[in-house]
Design a protein around this motif. Sequence first.
Motif, mmCIF file in Angstrom:
data_model
loop_
_atom_site.group_PDB
_atom_site.id
_atom_site.type_symbol
_atom_site.label_atom_id
_atom_site.label_comp_id
_atom_site.label_asym_id
_atom_site.label_seq_id
_atom_site.Cartn_x
_atom_site.Cartn_y
_atom_site.Cartn_z
ATOM 1 N N THR A 146 -6.965 -33.198 30.469
ATOM 2 C CA THR A 146 -7.193 -34.629 30.705
ATOM 3 C C THR A 146 -8.016 -34.861 31.962
ATOM 4 O O THR A 146 -8.864 -35.763 32.011
ATOM 5 C CB THR A 146 -5.848 -35.374 30.823
ATOM 6 O OG1 THR A 146 -5.042 -35.085 29.684
ATOM 7 C CG2 THR A 146 -6.077 -36.881 30.897
ATOM 8 N N ILE A 147 -7.778 -34.054 32.969
ATOM 9 C CA ILE A 147 -8.564 -34.160 34.204
ATOM 10 C C ILE A 147 -10.004 -33.720 33.962
ATOM 11 O O ILE A 147 -10.962 -34.382 34.375
ATOM 12 C CB ILE A 147 -7.927 -33.309 35.331
ATOM 13 C CG1 ILE A 147 -6.566 -33.896 35.726
ATOM 14 C CG2 ILE A 147 -8.852 -33.243 36.548
ATOM 15 C CD1 ILE A 147 -5.782 -33.021 36.689
ATOM 16 N N LEU A 148 -10.162 -32.603 33.238
ATOM 17 C CA LEU A 148 -11.495 -32.035 33.020
ATOM 18 C C LEU A 148 -12.364 -32.921 32.151
ATOM 19 O O LEU A 148 -13.579 -33.008 32.370
ATOM 20 C CB LEU A 148 -11.365 -30.643 32.389
ATOM 21 C CG LEU A 148 -12.673 -29.857 32.235
ATOM 22 C CD1 LEU A 148 -13.291 -29.584 33.607
ATOM 23 C CD2 LEU A 148 -12.427 -28.550 31.506
ATOM 24 N N VAL A 149 -11.763 -33.602 31.158
ATOM 25 C CA VAL A 149 -12.562 -34.402 30.235
ATOM 26 C C VAL A 149 -13.285 -35.535 30.957
ATOM 27 O O VAL A 149 -14.299 -36.048 30.480
ATOM 28 C CB VAL A 149 -11.677 -34.973 29.098
ATOM 29 C CG1 VAL A 149 -10.799 -36.123 29.591
ATOM 30 C CG2 VAL A 149 -12.535 -35.442 27.925
ATOM 31 N N GLN A 150 -12.777 -35.923 32.113
ATOM 32 C CA GLN A 150 -13.418 -36.980 32.888
ATOM 33 C C GLN A 150 -14.603 -36.461 33.705
ATOM 34 O O GLN A 150 -15.329 -37.240 34.311
ATOM 35 C CB GLN A 150 -12.386 -37.622 33.821
ATOM 36 C CG GLN A 150 -11.191 -38.202 33.075
ATOM 37 C CD GLN A 150 -10.095 -38.708 33.990
ATOM 38 O OE1 GLN A 150 -10.327 -39.587 34.823
ATOM 39 N NE2 GLN A 150 -8.887 -38.163 33.852
ATOM 40 N N LEU A 151 -14.791 -35.142 33.672
ATOM 41 C CA LEU A 151 -15.834 -34.526 34.498
ATOM 42 C C LEU A 151 -16.939 -33.854 33.702
ATOM 43 O O LEU A 151 -17.993 -33.551 34.241
ATOM 44 C CB LEU A 151 -15.207 -33.479 35.440
ATOM 45 C CG LEU A 151 -14.051 -33.962 36.326
ATOM 46 C CD1 LEU A 151 -13.452 -32.777 37.079
ATOM 47 C CD2 LEU A 151 -14.542 -35.025 37.304
ATOM 48 N N ILE A 152 -16.699 -33.606 32.387
ATOM 49 C CA ILE A 152 -17.670 -32.845 31.604
ATOM 50 C C ILE A 152 -18.047 -33.589 30.331
ATOM 51 O O ILE A 152 -17.439 -34.587 29.959
ATOM 52 C CB ILE A 152 -17.121 -31.448 31.224
ATOM 53 C CG1 ILE A 152 -15.928 -31.592 30.263
ATOM 54 C CG2 ILE A 152 -16.726 -30.656 32.457
ATOM 55 C CD1 ILE A 152 -15.503 -30.287 29.634
ATOM 56 N N ASN A 153 -19.049 -33.066 29.647
ATOM 57 C CA ASN A 153 -19.493 -33.587 28.357
ATOM 58 C C ASN A 153 -18.872 -32.736 27.251
ATOM 59 O O ASN A 153 -19.028 -31.513 27.248
ATOM 60 C CB ASN A 153 -21.027 -33.523 28.278
ATOM 61 C CG ASN A 153 -21.574 -34.260 27.073
ATOM 62 O OD1 ASN A 153 -20.989 -34.241 26.004
ATOM 63 N ND2 ASN A 153 -22.714 -34.915 27.260
ATOM 64 N N VAL A 154 -18.171 -33.371 26.315
ATOM 65 C CA VAL A 154 -17.479 -32.618 25.258
ATOM 66 C C VAL A 154 -18.260 -32.593 23.946
ATOM 67 O O VAL A 154 -17.715 -32.253 22.903
ATOM 68 C CB VAL A 154 -16.069 -33.204 25.003
ATOM 69 C CG1 VAL A 154 -15.208 -33.070 26.225
ATOM 70 C CG2 VAL A 154 -16.159 -34.663 24.545
ATOM 71 N N ASP A 155 -19.560 -32.901 23.987
ATOM 72 C CA ASP A 155 -20.355 -32.950 22.754
ATOM 73 C C ASP A 155 -20.408 -31.604 22.043
ATOM 74 O O ASP A 155 -20.412 -31.545 20.805
ATOM 75 C CB ASP A 155 -21.780 -33.425 23.060
ATOM 76 C CG ASP A 155 -21.823 -34.916 23.371
ATOM 77 O OD1 ASP A 155 -20.831 -35.612 23.051
ATOM 78 O OD2 ASP A 155 -22.825 -35.386 23.930
ATOM 79 N N ASP A 156 -20.465 -30.503 22.805
ATOM 80 C CA ASP A 156 -20.497 -29.174 22.185
ATOM 81 C C ASP A 156 -19.217 -28.901 21.402
ATOM 82 O O ASP A 156 -19.244 -28.290 20.333
ATOM 83 C CB ASP A 156 -20.692 -28.085 23.254
ATOM 84 C CG ASP A 156 -22.088 -28.128 23.861
ATOM 85 O OD1 ASP A 156 -22.989 -28.702 23.223
ATOM 86 O OD2 ASP A 156 -22.273 -27.587 24.968
ATOM 87 N N LEU A 157 -18.090 -29.367 21.937
ATOM 88 C CA LEU A 157 -16.809 -29.190 21.258
ATOM 89 C C LEU A 157 -16.791 -29.957 19.943
ATOM 90 O O LEU A 157 -16.249 -29.481 18.935
ATOM 91 C CB LEU A 157 -15.667 -29.649 22.156
ATOM 92 C CG LEU A 157 -14.238 -29.480 21.623
ATOM 93 C CD1 LEU A 157 -13.961 -28.009 21.333
ATOM 94 C CD2 LEU A 157 -13.232 -30.018 22.615
ATOM 95 N N LYS A 158 -17.418 -31.123 19.925
ATOM 96 C CA LYS A 158 -17.458 -31.928 18.712
ATOM 97 C C LYS A 158 -18.214 -31.218 17.587
ATOM 98 O O LYS A 158 -17.906 -31.385 16.408
ATOM 99 C CB LYS A 158 -18.127 -33.286 18.996
ATOM 100 C CG LYS A 158 -17.323 -34.194 19.910
ATOM 101 C CD LYS A 158 -18.070 -35.495 20.157
ATOM 102 C CE LYS A 158 -17.293 -36.419 21.082
ATOM 103 N NZ LYS A 158 -18.032 -37.674 21.351
#
Length: 253
Positions: A91-103
């Motif tokens: 939850t902390i990390l998601v506010q700092l990175i782009n999760v498009d690759d995970l999608k």
Amino acid sequence: MDLTFDVIALLFLASFIAGTIDAIAGGGGLITIPALLAVGIPPTLVLGTNKLQSCGGSFAASFYFIRKKAINLKQIRFLILMTFIGATCGTILVQLINVDDLKIILPFLVMIIGIYFLFSPQLGEEDRKQRISYLLFGCTASLGIGFYDGMFGPATGSFLTLAFVALLGFNLTKSVAHAKVLNFTSNIAALIFFAIGGAIIWKIGFIMMIAQFLGGNLGARLVVTNGKKIIKPIIVTMSLIMVVKMLWDQGYF
């Protein structure tokens, strides 16, 4: 936000259905997140509000499973701890990175779950040989899937159910029960940090949480009474729906 009675009733119904399905196979977010977006709630508030309402369903299911003695909390307390730590970090990390690759990767991971359950006719009908220790499970599956749920979330229940079946040798009913407790843990961890960030519409979240509580309780009852008959078909169906939805969102169709 000021919403009409009709809209609130629609969100309540969506949450009830999502809570029922989520308690059985996971994937309830496929119903509630689009519903929240459809009524005009900003995307920045949807994830936090969704976590609040989903806590109702995961708590109701977990409580029912514990009350029916389908879970030994002492046996999985380390798994609960590691899930909480993983979800907090995610939850902390998601506010700092782009999760498009995970999608991009996620639909194919969910597809593997569906295929695994579909083509394993005897899978999960009885307890099987435990492949790894609870300690190793906590440091890998609990931590990793908890991290994923805090960072992104879709299909967390399915991932956990598969992990319990494949790694600890649990039958399907037992796997779903334990998966729901860990899912509730990761929901709480994520909710705390969404609340700190002010990313929750509390009024809507609480209304939907009541519906999720009712749906989660119903879903848990269905698992206990008809587990072997309904879990596998619903997991396979929800996996297929999740894959199609994710690929659609990414413009593949």
